[in-house]
Every structure is written in structure tokens, then in C-alpha cells.
Design a protein around this motif. Sequence first.
Motif, PDB file in Angstrom:
ATOM      1  N   LYS A   1     -14.442  80.872 -32.369  1.00  0.00           N
ATOM      2  CA  LYS A   1     -14.245  81.840 -33.443  1.00  0.00           C
ATOM      3  C   LYS A   1     -12.805  81.777 -33.973  1.00  0.00           C
ATOM      4  O   LYS A   1     -12.551  81.991 -35.156  1.00  0.00           O
ATOM      5  N   ALA A   2     -11.863  81.506 -33.091  1.00  0.00           N
ATOM      6  CA  ALA A   2     -10.466  81.378 -33.525  1.00  0.00           C
ATOM      7  C   ALA A   2     -10.310  80.188 -34.472  1.00  0.00           C
ATOM      8  O   ALA A   2      -9.599  80.266 -35.480  1.00  0.00           O
ATOM      9  N   ILE A   3     -10.983  79.078 -34.146  1.00  0.00           N
ATOM     10  CA  ILE A   3     -10.939  77.912 -35.035  1.00  0.00           C
ATOM     11  C   ILE A   3     -11.544  78.263 -36.389  1.00  0.00           C
ATOM     12  O   ILE A   3     -10.998  77.933 -37.452  1.00  0.00           O
ATOM     13  N   GLU A   4     -12.687  78.956 -36.369  1.00  0.00           N
ATOM     14  CA  GLU A   4     -13.327  79.361 -37.623  1.00  0.00           C
ATOM     15  C   GLU A   4     -12.413  80.296 -38.418  1.00  0.00           C
ATOM     16  O   GLU A   4     -12.370  80.243 -39.658  1.00  0.00           O
ATOM     17  N   THR A   5     -11.689  81.164 -37.728  1.00  0.00           N
ATOM     18  CA  THR A   5     -10.750  82.056 -38.411  1.00  0.00           C
ATOM     19  C   THR A   5      -9.661  81.252 -39.111  1.00  0.00           C
ATOM     20  O   THR A   5      -9.300  81.535 -40.260  1.00  0.00           O
ATOM     21  N   SER A   6      -9.129  80.231 -38.433  1.00  0.00           N
ATOM     22  CA  SER A   6      -8.089  79.400 -39.050  1.00  0.00           C
ATOM     23  C   SER A   6      -8.623  78.622 -40.243  1.00  0.00           C
ATOM     24  O   SER A   6      -7.867  78.254 -41.134  1.00  0.00           O
ATOM     25  N   MET A   7      -9.942  78.376 -40.247  1.00  0.00           N
ATOM     26  CA  MET A   7     -10.559  77.674 -41.376  1.00  0.00           C
ATOM     27  C   MET A   7     -10.805  78.612 -42.564  1.00  0.00           C
ATOM     28  O   MET A   7     -11.000  78.168 -43.689  1.00  0.00           O
ATOM     29  N   GLY A   8     -10.859  79.936 -42.295  1.00  0.00           N
ATOM     30  CA  GLY A   8     -11.080  80.902 -43.360  1.00  0.00           C
ATOM     31  C   GLY A   8     -12.510  81.375 -43.482  1.00  0.00           C
ATOM     32  O   GLY A   8     -12.888  81.937 -44.510  1.00  0.00           O
ATOM     33  N   THR A   9     -13.350  81.158 -42.434  1.00  0.00           N
ATOM     34  CA  THR A   9     -14.761  81.548 -42.528  1.00  0.00           C
ATOM     35  C   THR A   9     -15.105  82.767 -41.685  1.00  0.00           C
ATOM     36  O   THR A   9     -16.217  83.292 -41.812  1.00  0.00           O
ATOM     37  N   GLU A  10     -14.220  83.229 -40.789  1.00  0.00           N
ATOM     38  CA  GLU A  10     -14.537  84.352 -39.910  1.00  0.00           C
ATOM     39  C   GLU A  10     -13.339  85.315 -39.843  1.00  0.00           C
ATOM     40  O   GLU A  10     -12.194  84.914 -40.089  1.00  0.00           O
ATOM     41  N   THR A  11     -13.626  86.587 -39.467  1.00  0.00           N
ATOM     42  CA  THR A  11     -12.574  87.589 -39.255  1.00  0.00           C
ATOM     43  C   THR A  11     -12.901  88.393 -37.993  1.00  0.00           C
ATOM     44  O   THR A  11     -13.061  89.617 -38.052  1.00  0.00           O
ATOM     45  N   PRO A  12     -13.000  87.745 -36.813  1.00  0.00           N
ATOM     46  CA  PRO A  12     -13.443  88.427 -35.597  1.00  0.00           C
ATOM     47  C   PRO A  12     -12.297  89.138 -34.863  1.00  0.00           C
ATOM     48  O   PRO A  12     -11.922  88.763 -33.742  1.00  0.00           O
ATOM     49  N   LEU A  13     -11.737  90.165 -35.474  1.00  0.00           N
ATOM     50  CA  LEU A  13     -10.646  90.904 -34.836  1.00  0.00           C
ATOM     51  C   LEU A  13     -11.161  91.596 -33.575  1.00  0.00           C
ATOM     52  O   LEU A  13     -12.246  92.179 -33.565  1.00  0.00           O
TER      53      LEU A  13
END
Length: 593
Positions: free
Chosen positions: A40-52
Motif C-alpha cells: 500500500k505504501a508503494i501504491e501511495t507513492s504512485m498516487g493511487t492510494e491514501t491508506p492513512l
Amino acid sequence: MEWTVESENIAGIRSGSADIRPGRNVVQGANWQGKSSFLKAIETSMGTETPLTEGETSGRVDLETPEGEYSVELERRNDTVVRNGEPFLDDEYDRIRADLYAFLDEDNAIRQVVRRGDNLEELLAKPLDFENIEAEIADRKAERSSIERELEQAQEAARRLPSLQEDVTQLANELDNLEATRDELDQTDERDEDSDREQLSKLQAELSQTEQRKEQLSDSVTRIQNKLEEVREEYESLSVPDEDVTAELAEAREKQQSIQGDVDLLQSVYSVNKRVLEEDRGDLLTNVDHGLLEDQFNCWVCGGETSEDELRDNLNDLSERISELKAEAAEYDERAEELERKQDEIREAGRRRDDLERQIDDLETKLADRRESLESATERLESLDERIADLNDSVSEHSDELTEIKSEIKHTETQLDEKREELERAERQAERRSVLETEYEELEAEIESLRNRKEEIKRRTRDAFDDAIADLLDRFDTSFETARLTSTFDLVVARNGREASIDALSEGELELLGIVAALAGHEAFEVADDVPVMLLDQLGGLTEENLATLVDYLDDRVDILVFTAYPEHSSFDGNVIDPDEWNVITKDTEVAP
């Protein structure tokens, strides 16, 4: 090409760092160690997720690559997580393709649709919505129309070339004859060279040119007046709604996003508790008293005594609440889309009004200029008429024949120059025919390709699915013989030569079909060109051997493959990421063995 990922308050990871390398990267660890959260952290860096992380107000992911550094910050605002910073994928089209076809975690939409046995057309064609094919076709058509007009002019110029060449030759011969006649008259009467005759010849030539100029200006005034009248009529008939829907649109979007945030929050609560119950892992969170009829244990949220049936009833109530919120969010989303269309209509009408106002101003200015020029030409004609009349009186005793010849020479020279210029323009236009024809054919091909873009993508997607399933069936021992996507993108499997129900497949087979469907979109939309990483998670339905086989297959398709595995799995070739050093949320509490 090594990447470094550092995350803080992302999903289940409070803080952690890891390197991923070209080829395969396995995040190997037990449950609750942050394997899925790292993806999920990788996806966040890509701009597709916001799993705070739940309960936190901010978080961030920093990604360092040889090409550059990227940082994404998450902030909770009014129960909504807002993303700031610069993700690796800055284009929404790239993020949609990555989320659907490259980030194959448990929440992947295509894997979920395959599990449910639903139709795949919407998801496998979704990126086309961002390509705005109709607008591109309209642009190409406008360009084609311009080329077509220019080509018609070039073809007409080519048809006129023989006639223009004949006119030039004829005028040149006439000029030679006139000059010969003038030379003969000059030899017999030297008085023909006096200043009055020379001046009269010039004035007559100027008179002819001025008359032509006046006629042209008069035609131009008429054309501009007609055009101005048309534009004014359109301007007067144009209605621009005096309405501002910006506030209402913002309110609708805010409502939709707020409700969607509630849905996401409730869904996460529902998914975690449902999984604990389905996998019978309540003992991870609390003490379980195994009775004869049912298990009794303390609720891990409130601490009260409860049973599994009571918890399942509560989860069903929660599921119904989630469905209600989703329906409400859909209503606000539909209203927002309606307001956006209305806002676009208002803006378009306003732009058209402004354009018409500019046209009216330009035409009025041009009309005033043409009228002024026409008035000047009229005055000049009157002046020329008077001067010519005076000169005719003063040179009446001289030879009218020589004056006429000189005037004809001037007039013929002017005509010859104009005709030669026209011939040169026609030759230049005619020479462009082959270039314009090529450009026209290329635009025709582009328009046809754009028209067929959607069907071509669908065909490529089905072909990619067929290729992938054929390749994977050679590697896996499945209960079905083959699978395919129909022309309407329904997933069909065959067993013993007959169509079989999706519901009859094992969990591992469904997961495999979900991966294959996503890979079809990955191939059809050329995702690897812009998204160098593929993520794979939550494949518990696959055996260790099948997981290794799948990893071997995927490793050849992307630059970087990141997947999760349990500690008991055999070692995988490639970069092994150990989550032991990460600070995860499960370390904050005592968990029952």
C-alpha cells in the motif's frame, strides 16, 4: 535501478524502510507484520492510494529512484484523507491503468469482479474514458477539412495552369506588338515624348487600377456587411444562462467524498472483523471458551461477552449500512455529474458569446476601414477624371494614337505582371498536391484508427487474455480446460468440453483467472511503458508451488515485481524484504497467541 521506499503512518506501518530492485522482490513475513501495508505504501507513492493509519492525522511516503525523488503526504481533514505532494504517476490516465492492471492486491477491482463472476467490460475498457477519443476525432476532422480545402484549391490551380500559361503568352505577344507600334510612332513624331503625354498615360493607367480597386472595395464592403449581419443575428439569438452552479457542485462533491470516506472506514472495519470470523481466528484477539453448542468469548472492541452468531448479526447490520451509504454517495455523484454538465454548457455559451462579440468588433472595424478606403478611392477617381480631362484638352493637338498605344502598353504590362504572379501562385499550389494528398490519407487513417480504437482495445484485450491463459494453463494443473472472454466480456470457463460455472472453481483458480484478466488489460493498454512495477498480494488460495510458478511467469513481464509470502514458504530467487525492523501497529498491543 534500485528504489528506496520510506513510509510513515501508512496502513499498518507506523514507520519502515525497504529497498526494491529490478526483478522479483518478496516481502516475507508472518501475519500482521505489514506485508500488505508495504505494498500500500508503494501504491501511495504512485498516487493511487491514501491508506492513512487509523487514528493518525498525517502520514507520508518517500520514494527515491535513479530517475528522481517523489514524496506523497497524507492528511486527515474532516474524516477525509487528502493527498499532497508529487507522486510517481502524475497523470490520472496512468494511475487508472496502474490501479487496475499492475497493482494486483486483494482490493484490485478486476480480481474482485472475477471472484463475483460479474462482467469485465467496464473495467477492461475504463482507461478509454480518459483518452477522449471523440474530441481527438473532431480535431482530426477539422484538420482534414482544412487539408481538403487546400487540396481542392491545389487541384483547381493545376487545372488552370494551361489556361494561365496561354494567357501569359498571349499578353507577352500583345506587349511586343504594342511596343513595336510605339517605336514606329516615336520615329515619326518626336513630340509624342513630351511630358503631358507621358503624364496622361500614367494617369490613365492609374485610373484603370483605381477603378478595379474601387470595385474590389465595394464587393468587400458588401461581404463584410452580410457577415456582420449574420454574426449579430446569432449574437442576439444566443442565450447565456445567468446561473452559477459552482457552490452547489462543490457541495455535492464534498458530500459524496465525505460519504465515501465513511464507506471506506466502515468497509475496513467490516472486512477485518469478517475475516477474523471466517478464518476462525478470534483467539488472536481474545480468549475463546469453546462450548458444546457455540463458542463464547469477549468482544475485542467493547470487552463484553458475546457469541459468534451475535457478531455475525452485527456484521450483517454493518454491511447493510455500508450499502445504504454507497447508494447515497452514488446519488451525490450523479448530481455532481449533472451539475458539471450544466456548468460546461454555461461556460460554452459564455465563450461563444465572447467570440461573437470579438467577431462583431473585428467586423465593424474592418467595415469602417473598407468604407474609408472606398471613399478615398472614389475621391481619387473623381480627381483622376478631372486631371485626365484637363490633359486631354492640353494634348489634343498631339497624336492620340501614340497616347493610346502607351496607355495600352502600361495596361498590358500590368495585366502581364498580374497574370505571371497568378501563374506562379498556381504552380506553387499545384506542386503541393502530392504532399496534401499524403497528409489527407494519413488523417483519414488516423480518424479510422481512432474510430476503431475501442474495438481494437477490446480485441487486443481478449487476445492477450487468450495468450496468457494458454500459457498459464500449461504451467498449472487446473480443474478447467480453458477460459475465454466473450465479445461482451463475460468470463467463461470450460470443463470436459462444456461450459462450467464460475462458482464451481476453487479459490485459487478464481485468483488465477483474476490475475490473467488484469494481465490482459496490462498488455492491451501497454501499462509497462509507464508503470515499471507490478504488485501481487493476498493469494492465499494458491499453493506455495503455484505461487512460485506465477511469480516466474510475471517476472518476465515487468521491470520490478513485488509480492508477499509467508515465512514458511521456500526461499524465492531475488531480493528478500524482511519486515522485522518495521514499526507496525500490532506491536502497540498485546496479541493473544
